[in-house]
Scaffold this motif. Structure first.
Motif, PDB file in Angstrom:
ATOM      1  N   VAL A 145      -3.397 -11.368  -4.195  1.00  0.00           N
ATOM      2  CA  VAL A 145      -2.140 -11.560  -3.461  1.00  0.00           C
ATOM      3  C   VAL A 145      -1.184 -12.354  -4.341  1.00  0.00           C
ATOM      4  CG1 VAL A 145      -1.033 -12.633  -1.461  1.00  0.00           C
ATOM      5  CG2 VAL A 145      -3.211 -11.447  -1.187  1.00  0.00           C
ATOM      6  N   THR A 146      -0.018 -11.796  -4.566  1.00  0.00           N
ATOM      7  CA  THR A 146       0.983 -12.440  -5.419  1.00  0.00           C
ATOM      8  C   THR A 146       2.263 -12.658  -4.624  1.00  0.00           C
ATOM      9  OG1 THR A 146       1.688 -10.266  -6.212  1.00  0.00           O
ATOM     10  CG2 THR A 146       0.073 -11.471  -7.553  1.00  0.00           C
TER      11      THR A 146
ATOM     12  N   ALA B 238       4.091 -10.213  -1.876  1.00  0.00           N
ATOM     13  CA  ALA B 238       3.212  -9.132  -1.430  1.00  0.00           C
ATOM     14  C   ALA B 238       3.009  -9.198   0.082  1.00  0.00           C
ATOM     15  CB  ALA B 238       1.859  -9.222  -2.134  1.00  0.00           C
TER      16      ALA B 238
ATOM     17  N   GLY C 117       2.544 -14.723  -0.263  1.00  0.00           N
ATOM     18  CA  GLY C 117       2.725 -13.427   0.370  1.00  0.00           C
ATOM     19  C   GLY C 117       3.680 -13.457   1.548  1.00  0.00           C
TER      20      GLY C 117
ATOM     21  N   PHE D 280      -0.532  -5.177   0.842  1.00  0.00           N
ATOM     22  CA  PHE D 280      -1.552  -5.382  -0.182  1.00  0.00           C
ATOM     23  C   PHE D 280      -2.935  -5.367   0.455  1.00  0.00           C
ATOM     24  CE2 PHE D 280      -4.429  -8.237  -2.424  1.00  0.00           C
ATOM     25  CZ  PHE D 280      -4.386  -7.726  -3.710  1.00  0.00           C
TER      26      PHE D 280
END
Length: 574
Positions: A64-65, A68, A92, A116
């Motif tokens: 998770v970036t 996202a 996120g 995601f």
């Protein structure tokens, strides 16, 4: 206070909800934040931060970036609350899904958000199996209830999910690593919350972090750290996730949290957590009033209750249950809290027993309202139908005609807002630039609701009706487009028209459905209702079904719904 002063105060209290959690964990670490009544779990602010930080680290570890979307589909409000904050902390975007959805409604939202990952639990294995082949889902994060939990289940994710990476939620949250060091700004996207579309599928409202601050700010001015907030609204609802739960982090309030409303257990829950404030949506009020009156009805801790919409018998309700102050207003997924008003139901007489009172005193509460320019009216007087109070000072409000010209007081038109400061409205409809431009045309945000400003010089606005093709059923926004599309997915149906009519219970609406069958087909109401139960949530299902040879249409083939509404209203004597 001027709008500039109000805005400065709002910013001074902090834009970022995560910062407020951090402050609570430092200053009141042992105070109970969440009292989760379903499983008798109590989490302090420090423990809640620890859990959410660990899950955030686990989410970051699987990829998770920042920016996202992560979707959440669960009835368990504690799991949803922990997931929401952990998603924010990991960088996120929290993207909750209505847990009543299945079939087309569920697959549409997953395809539209393209998350995601999806955080869910085994109770949704069946409905997800129906759509998993149709959606671009790559990862499941699964909460598995323990054997003694209220939501324990024997359900499991089967072979249909073999192509997905499946992670255990508890395992992700078991890491000792710290959360990612991501700084969240006021204009960064925090949430994608879906709202009903009137001429097309639902739209995802992309909200920045400042939106949460702005939405909760007017009602934070009416509470103190001593208040206890009761929440039984779902976490996919802005009322549950933000108005009630996230709001508590600004003042360090305890939240009594349950998964859903229960008319039979409501007052026991209020006593269990000592709640001083809550939200009652439409049918909740008549359900509570239908109980046999008791001599100790006022022996409860509630002293501030928000009612949406405001029922005509609000004063009777308040007098019976000792609710000193009732608030009402206008709130939206896109615009937050645009209006608010306060109804003083007792004056200086006792409503809530003095021994049970918590929060601001009556004198301090009213002084706080005056200082913030909040309108206070008396419940025993004539409160106009649809009372929303006065506009949020951070907005310029107007009533517009079809050409976006301002209408004078006393005239009905579409409510529109212009924010006086940045970051108060939605960022956009997620992935829908044309819809975003349309709703923001002529530099006004168009709410889609018909209102009027009273012509008595009071500055009070009143709700009149919903414009376009959506209405309000059991606390949910329902799109006629979506109801009609789901009904028309039956192979024997040529076309359908969903009409809002006055509800049999409460102040909102029921759905009347008119159905035109395909040529040569026969279909009974029982078969049609079996279909609606399969494809739509309970609140979307029509209260009345009528089969007609042909839907009335204009020369341009638009359904003349006003004729159908007149027909069903006359038939039912409404």
């Amino acid at each position: 206070m001027s709008p500039e002063d109000v805005f400065a105060q709002m910013l001074a209290e902090g834009d970022i909800v995560l910062d407020k959690l951090d402050a609570c964990a430092r200053t009141v670490p042992d105070k109970v934040f969440l009292h989760y009544g379903e499983d008798d779990v109590r989490l302090s602010f420090a423990e809640f931060k620890r859990r959410t930080d660990r899950l955030a680290a686990g989410l970051a570890a699987i990829g998770v970036t920042q920016g996202a979307p992560v979707s959440v589909l669960t009835r368990n409000s504690l799991v949803a609350a922990v997931a929401m904050v952990a998603i924010w902390r990991a960088g996120g975007i929290f993207a909750p899904i209505n847990f009543n959805f299945r079939g087309m409604l569920l697959s549409y939202q997953l395809n539209d958000t393209r998350p995601f990952a999806l955080i869910t639990d085994p109770s949704f294995a069946e409905v997800l199996e129906e759509v998993v082949a149709e959606v671009p889902l790559e990862r499941l994060i699964v909460h598995t209830p323990a054997a003694g939990d209220h939501d324990a289940t024997d359900a499991a994710f089967g072979p249909a999910f073999a192509r997905l990476a499946v992670h255990d939620l508890a395992a992700l949250a078991a890491t000792d690593a710290g959360p990612p060091a991501i700084v969240r700004g006021p204009f960064e996207p925090a949430n994608i919350v879906y709202t009903s579309g009137t001429t097309g599928p639902s739209k995802g409202v992309l909200q920045p972090f400042r939106w949460i601050n702005h939405y909760t700010f007017p009602f934070r001015q009416m509470t103190s750290a001593d208040d206890v907030i009761y929440c039984d609204l779902p976490m996919y609802h802005v009322g549950g996730a933000f108005f009630l739960l996230a709001r508590a982090l600004w003042q360090g309030n305890t939240v009594g949290l349950w998964d859903k409303f229960s008319p039979s257990r409501f007052w026991d829950r209020i006593a269990e957590c000592g709640a001083t404030t809550c939200v009652l949506l439409d049918v909740m009020v008549p359900w509570l009033m239908s109980a046999e009156p008791r001599p100790d009805d006022r022996a409860n801790t509630l002293n501030k209750v928000h009612m949406q919409p405001l029922p005509p018998n609000h004063h009777e309700v308040a007098q019976r249950f000792g609710l000193d102050f009732v608030t009402s207003g206008f709130g939206q997924t896109e615009s937050g809290a645009g209006f608010a008003g306060v109804i003083d139901q007792f004056g200086m007489a006792e409503g809530t027993p003095a021994a049970l009172w918590r929060g601001l005193s009556k004198v301090d509460f009213l002084a706080r309202c005056r200082a913030n320019g909040r309108l206070v009216v008396h419940g025993g007087g004539a409160v106009p139908k649809g009372f929303m109070g006065t506009p949020n000072p951070l907005f310029e409000a107007a009533v517009l005609d079809e050409d976006d010209n301002r209408l004078p007081p006393g005239h009905v038109g579409q409510l529109a807002f212009r924010p006086r400061f940045p970051g108060l409205l939605l960022l956009e409809y997620f992935g829908k630039p044309e819809a975003t431009l349309k709703v923001l045309r002529t530099c006004w945000f168009h709410t889609g609701d018909a209102v009027q400003e009273l012509d008595d010089g009071s500055g009070v606005y009143c709700f009149v009706d919903r414009m376009g093709g959506f209405f309000r059923v059991r606390g949910e926004n329902v799109s006629s487009y979506e109801v009609e599309a789901l009904v028309a997915s039956h192979p024997k149906v040529r076309a359908a028209a969903a009409i809002p009519i006055p509800a049999r219970v409460g102040s909102e609406e029921d759905i009347a459905l008119f159905v035109e069958l395909a040529e040569g087909e026969a279909l009974g109401e029982d078969e049609l209702r079996d279909h609606t139960r399969r494809v739509m949530p309970k609140y979307m299902q029509p209260a009345h079904v009528r089969f007609i040879p042909a839907l009335p249409v204009t020369p341009t083939n638009k359904i003349e719904k006003y004729k159908l509404k007149r027909q069903i209203v006359e038939e039912l004597g409404l």
